[in-house]
Design an enzyme around this catalytic site. Structure first.
Site, PDB file in Angstrom:
ATOM      1  N   TRP A 181      87.832  62.375 -10.900  1.00 20.10           N
ATOM      2  CA  TRP A 181      86.462  62.748 -10.477  1.00 20.10           C
ATOM      3  C   TRP A 181      85.842  63.698 -11.495  1.00 20.10           C
ATOM      4  CZ3 TRP A 181      83.098  60.823  -7.230  1.00 20.10           C
ATOM      5  CH2 TRP A 181      83.507  60.127  -6.093  1.00 20.10           C
ATOM      6  N   GLU A 230      91.615  63.620  -8.354  1.00 25.34           N
ATOM      7  CA  GLU A 230      90.675  64.739  -8.505  1.00 25.34           C
ATOM      8  C   GLU A 230      90.357  64.985  -9.975  1.00 25.34           C
ATOM      9  OE1 GLU A 230      88.999  66.377  -6.029  1.00 25.34           O
ATOM     10  OE2 GLU A 230      89.904  64.776  -4.850  1.00 25.34           O
ATOM     11  N   TRP A 241      68.450  69.654  -2.375  1.00 22.78           N
ATOM     12  CA  TRP A 241      69.827  69.859  -2.841  1.00 22.78           C
ATOM     13  C   TRP A 241      69.892  70.716  -4.099  1.00 22.78           C
ATOM     14  CZ3 TRP A 241      71.059  68.081  -7.730  1.00 22.78           C
ATOM     15  CH2 TRP A 241      70.204  67.123  -8.291  1.00 22.78           C
ATOM     16  N   TRP A 300      61.112  67.331   0.923  1.00 19.39           N
ATOM     17  CA  TRP A 300      61.992  68.375   1.438  1.00 19.39           C
ATOM     18  C   TRP A 300      61.188  69.435   2.170  1.00 19.39           C
ATOM     19  CZ3 TRP A 300      66.778  66.746   1.051  1.00 19.39           C
ATOM     20  CH2 TRP A 300      67.158  65.947  -0.030  1.00 19.39           C
ATOM     21  N   ASN A 311      87.258  73.170  -1.167  1.00 19.83           N
ATOM     22  CA  ASN A 311      86.490  71.957  -1.459  1.00 19.83           C
ATOM     23  C   ASN A 311      85.945  71.279  -0.203  1.00 19.83           C
ATOM     24  OD1 ASN A 311      85.537  69.948  -3.423  1.00 19.83           O
ATOM     25  ND2 ASN A 311      86.906  68.574  -2.324  1.00 19.83           N
ATOM     26  N   TRP A 317      76.936  67.817  -5.516  1.00 19.97           N
ATOM     27  CA  TRP A 317      75.716  67.988  -4.731  1.00 19.97           C
ATOM     28  C   TRP A 317      74.953  66.667  -4.591  1.00 19.97           C
ATOM     29  CZ3 TRP A 317      73.675  71.342  -1.445  1.00 19.97           C
ATOM     30  CH2 TRP A 317      74.308  72.584  -1.330  1.00 19.97           C
TER      31      TRP A 317
END
Length: 468
Positions: free
Chosen positions: A276, A273, A358, A305, A340, A381
């Site tokens: 990331w 993590e 998004w 969208w 999360n 995202w």
């Protein structure tokens, strides 16, 4: 020659290379923090994050004064005004060298470049360190010398670099003669009470010790269960730099002499993590368009969208009719934090079930998260929307009901946040509509969309872009 440290997203004393190097002279350095509240607003900072920052800043100011360093906090509304404000600060204190820890998003990089240009006119050096990362951008390269666009090989190489760099001793300063803390000015920014989160470096270090000492062994399995307290809850402290990644990583050394290799599964998963977190900051550094609201996969910016304001509003308010989605969104708007697993579920739902851009969700999360970090939020995202680097394949569309059954099997999390469903039997909790229709009173909303239809609509829309 007087030294200065300019604090930004590094509100700590331990393992802070900018502070450490500013304190190498016999005379105490001066310290400054610029509260750029208009830029924070433009960057969608959440009121609860600003309140948390202010409380941590107050704690840092006291810690510094106890160690003989005076921290001034100045209201400078915009980033564009910082170069002049810092030059003025340096002139007032006869500073000839300023120490900072780098930030990697485009606006921050431009601000720092402008600062360096202005200070150089006064022969003031700007010294930059990478105190907010374990490994600086550029140190993790492919064999071709490029940056990594996929996380798994990045993570592998990142760990090798950490191993090559070796374990550093904690960076601590030698105290100077104690001074009186100045206090903070009144901040003209709407804030939301963050007192559920204890502030200050010592509190953050205590939470780190508690997590690593008692919970990290169960982290791999517990982190996906939102009804449990299975995560570290350190993200808000990492976002403001109240605890540094070096300190977090060092806490894991105890589990393996071959660190960062050989860790037990829980500790290894938590280190991933942290990887990331660094991966997304490296991407910000190398790919400026990520800071401009553009997708990493450029062709996906042409997706059509839906401009469905009602559906978006229902998602924001936790009224989609999908219990697990609504629980997550209500936790976010109520507390400023969301588990999360729920961040992934709710993001996937907005983009793939509702076909809403998004970027709207990205902004909404930042406007509410106490741990809002632009690189991590943007990366998350884009991953969920299948438009980013190393993103989840576009044809992988979460089924929110199955996610609910898997990660909240008894419905504990749902019942905590969706009060209309408190009395629903566990058998029906994940999709309660048929059961609710048999009840005399039902104030839970109908589904905003049918998942099967929405999934096909998204796949059709995305294929058109992918097939060009």
């Amino acid at each position: 020659m007087r030294e200065a440290i300019w604090f930004r997203s590094d509100l700590r004393m331990l393992d802070n290379p900018a502070l450490f190097h500013a304190c190498k002279s016999d005379d105490a350095p001066v310290a400054v923090f610029f509260a750029c509240y208009e830029t924070w607003d433009n960057h969608n900072w959440a009121p609860i994050k600003v309140d948390f920052l202010w409380r941590n800043l107050k704690s840092l100011q006291q810690d510094l004064s106890d160690n003989g360093i005076e921290l001034e906090v100045r209201l400078v509304p915009k980033f564009s005004q910082v170069p002049g404000a810092l030059r003025q600060f340096c002139r007032e204190h006869e500073v000839k060298r300023v120490h900072i820890n780098a930030e990697y998003a485009l606006d921050e990089k431009r601000r720092d470049a402008a600062v360096e240009a202005v200070l150089s006119n006064d022969d003031i050096e700007l010294m930059t360190y990478h105190g907010n990362l374990l490994v600086a951008p550029g140190q993790v390269r492919t064999q071709q010398g490029d940056y990594y666009k996929k996380f798994t090989p990045f993570n592998r190489r990142w760990r090798q670099v950490i191993s090559e760099l070796g374990q550093n001793a904690p960076l601590k300063i030698t105290p100077y003669t104690m001074v009186k803390a100045k206090g903070l000015p009144e901040l003209p920014f709407k804030s939301k009470d963050s007192s559920d989160w204890s502030a200050g470096e010592q509190e953050a270090l205590g939470k780190l010790g508690q997590f690593v000492g008692h919970s990290v062994s169960k982290y791999k399995s517990a982190r996906d269960i939102p009804a449990e307290s299975g995560t570290s809850k350190l993200s808000a402290y990492l976002a403001l730099g109240v605890v540094g990644p070096q300190t977090a990583a060092r806490a894991l050394h105890q589990f393996s002499p071959e660190f960062p290799f050989g860790l037990p599964s829980g500790a290894d998963t938590w280190l991933t993590e942290l990887a990331w977190r660094e991966f997304y900051q490296h991407l910000m550094y190398f790919v400026p368009r990520l800071s401009k609201g553009e997708s990493f996969q450029a062709e996906t910016d042409s997706i059509q969208w839906l401009d469905d304001s009602d559906a978006f509003q229902r998602w924001c308010e936790g009224r989609t009719g999908y219990p697990i989605v609504d629980a997550g969104m209500r936790q976010l708007t109520s507390t400023g934090w969301m588990h999360n697993r729920l961040r992934m579920i709710t993001a996937n739902f907005l983009v793939k079930d509702l076909l809403v851009d998004w970027r709207k969700g990205e902004a909404f999360f930042m406007q509410h998260l106490i741990d809002g970090s632009f690189p991590a939020n943007n990366g998350g995202w884009q991953w969920s929307a299948s438009v980013g680097t190393d993103a989840v394949p576009y044809f992988r569309v979460f089924n929110p009901v199955k996610q609910s059954e898997k990660f909240d099997p008894e419905g504990e999390y749902i019942r905590k946040w969706v009060h209309e469903l408190k009395e629903v039997p566990t058998k029906y909790i994940h999709w309660p509509h048929s059961w609710l229709q048999q009840q005399s009173s039902n104030n839970y909303c109908e589904p905003v969309v049918e998942h099967k239809f929405a999934r096909e609509r998204f796949l059709t829309t995305f294929k058109q872009v992918k097939n060009g």
